[in-house]
Motif scaffolding. Structure first.
Motif, short mmCIF file in Angstrom:
data_model
loop_
_atom_site.label_atom_id
_atom_site.label_comp_id
_atom_site.label_asym_id
_atom_site.label_seq_id
_atom_site.Cartn_x
_atom_site.Cartn_y
_atom_site.Cartn_z
N LYS A 173 5.87 1.93 6.66
CA LYS A 173 4.46 1.59 6.63
C LYS A 173 4.20 0.13 6.98
N SER A 182 2.05 -1.17 10.15
CA SER A 182 0.87 -2.01 9.92
C SER A 182 0.83 -3.23 10.83
N LYS A 236 -3.18 0.50 -7.94
CA LYS A 236 -3.98 0.36 -6.72
C LYS A 236 -5.20 -0.50 -6.98
N ASN A 253 -5.54 2.22 2.58
CA ASN A 253 -4.40 2.50 3.47
C ASN A 253 -4.72 2.28 4.95
N GLU A 308 -2.15 0.97 7.39
CA GLU A 308 -1.03 1.85 7.73
C GLU A 308 -1.45 3.01 8.62
N THR A 309 -2.75 3.32 8.65
CA THR A 309 -3.20 4.52 9.36
C THR A 309 -4.16 4.21 10.52
N GLY A 314 -8.01 7.09 -4.02
CA GLY A 314 -7.05 7.67 -3.09
C GLY A 314 -6.68 9.10 -3.29
#
Length: 484
Positions: free
Chosen positions: A202, A206, A320, A380, A383-384, A466
């Motif tokens: 990840k 990123s 988180k 996230n 990362e996505t 999440g």
């Protein structure tokens, strides 16, 4: 035959072989005949060694273009050379502008030694020289073996395939080290799904996404920073792997300066106290003029999650939440348009509040609540590369509703909101007033059926922290159906 001899053969063939054909009889021609003709053409040729004359004779006797003639002679010569000597000979030929296609006669070891010498070649000549010596697959295999000039060869791949995206994708995905794939994307300023979806790490993924985000936001590139972070990550990962105790690993992770790297290494830590220590070490900065408001908003959000989720406010959700609080930078900004009260950038963990609402505490609190909501639901995104939950309409309405529910929860619990001992003018029930009229309809409609039993707070908290599957179960009634 030496390399210098081969260079001489090349020049004789290029400069005088056509004359040899003119002076040579068609029958009973041997090496001595060729020597005699050469000496008649140029008196200096009386000094030619027999090996050179024989090579010229071979070219006359088996006609071929110059490169093929030299290749045949080089092939004979290289049988008695080791890989280092072969590389030296080939580079010497190239320095004399003699290029022969040796790809088919070199062993893999020979090619690797030759690629190890790439840094000795002038940069503007590397691509041309490589084209005669190695195939693209040889280059990729060399990179995968972590060869000495790996980074130079990545640059050469980029030069060759800069405008050929399909080839870039194929070459990148062939590379074993995900950092090498990321380097190609960062240097080219691209983010192909075909590449990033094949990168499992990840943090590495990123770097590609943030590089593009930086260019989009600031209009300039920050390539060297992201390339350097890849190297630092590799070094840190190696150091972490040799530490034996979790306490040692925790202290090492805490010593790092990169928040995202710390979060990535959390996967190596199991003990709750150690994980909390790392999360507490995350660094942020908050405008001193906003510190009190930020503290209050974070408290309100924390209590909303705690009270709404109860036992479902699990350790991972708590972590988180705390990560969002601990790594986010919050500032007043003079650069926002008058109609924009605040803005969150989840890629860079920034919240900007419009300076023109400074002093209007209730509006500042409401906007901080809304912008923190974006950071939660887009946790996230680095990362996505997926922003706003994939749908801006749902996202903006969600954060208006989040702002509203958190503030009303706090008012229900305490009757009023105080900041530094002074009551804030926020009456119950608080209703958010924004320009997101259509956007508000989406999330409110989806949660409408849950509102009666107070389940809307739980569902929204799950959405923000999440657990989207849990949220969908509640919205679609799947959880209720299963219980029946």
């Amino acid at each position: 035959m030496t390399t210098k001899d081969l260079i001489k053969v090349y020049h004789v063939i290029v400069e005088d072989l056509y004359k040899v054909f003119a002076y040579t009889p068609y029958k009973n021609v041997d090496v001595n005949t060729i020597r005699s003709v050469l000496e008649r053409i140029n008196g200096e040729y009386t000094k030619l060694p027999n090996e050179i004359v024989e090579a010229v004779y071979n070219c006359w006797n088996e006609p071929a273009d110059t490169q093929e003639c030299i290749l045949r002679e080089f092939d004979k010569m290289q049988q008695n050379l080791n890989s280092e000597e072969k590389a030296e000979a080939i580079l010497e030929l190239m320095d004399n502008n003699i290029f022969i296609n040796v790809k088919s006669i070199l062993l893999e070891e020979d090619k690797n030694v030759l690629l190890d010498r790439l840094d000795t070649i002038e940069e503007n000549k590397r691509s041309e020289n490589m084209a005669y010596c190695v195939m693209p697959i040889d280059v990729l295999n060399y990179i995968n073996k972590d060869g000495k000039n790996k980074d130079l060869l990545i640059d050469e791949l980029i030069k060759v395939y800069r405008t050929d995206l399909p080839s870039i994708i194929v070459a990148s995905n062939y590379l074993k080290d995900e950092s090498d794939r990321a380097k190609i994307c960062i240097k080219l300023g691209i983010m192909p799904n075909e590449i990033i979806t094949n990168i499992e790490d990840k943090y590495i993924r990123s770097r590609i996404i943030l590089n593009i985000a930086y260019i989009s936001r600031y209009g300039t590139e920050n390539m060297n920073y992201y390339l350097n972070s890849l190297e630092q990550y590799k070094i840190a990962k190696e150091k972490l792997s040799i530490l034996s105790s979790e306490e040692e690993k925790t202290d090492f992770i805490c010593s790092l300066k990169d928040n995202e790297m710390k979060i990535a290494f959390l996967e190596a830590i199991n003990e709750k106290k150690n994980r909390e220590k790392i999360i507490d070490s995350l660094e942020n900065s908050i405008d001193p003029n906003l510190q009190s408001e930020v503290n209050l908003v974070q408290t309100m959000i924390k209590e909303f999650f705690e009270d709404s989720l109860g036992e479902e406010f699990t350790q991972d959700k708590k972590e988180k939440m705390q990560m969002v609080f601990n790594k986010s930078r919050v500032y007043y900004s003079d650069n926002l348009a008058p109609d924009i009260m605040g803005i969150a950038n989840c890629m860079f963990d920034i919240i900007n509040v419009n300076s023109r609402i400074r002093g209007n505490t209730s509006i500042v609190i409401a906007n901080l609540m809304h912008e923190y909501g974006h950071l939660f639901s887009n946790f996230n995104a680095k990362e996505t590369s997926c922003l706003n939950g994939g749908c801006k309409e749902v996202e903006e309405g969600t954060q208006d509703l989040f702002e509203e529910l958190v503030i009303n929860h706090y008012l229900e619990k305490y009757g009023s909101i105080e900041l530094d001992g002074k009551k804030i003018r926020m009456e119950y029930p608080y209703v958010s007033f924004t320009a997101y009229i259509k956007e508000n309809a989406w999330q409110r409609t989806m949660l409408y059926a849950l509102e009666r039993d107070g389940q809307d707070k739980i569902a929204l908290a799950e959405y923000q922290l999440g657990d989207k599957n849990k949220y969908l179960d509640m919205v679609l009634g799947r959880e209720t159906a299963e219980k029946k």
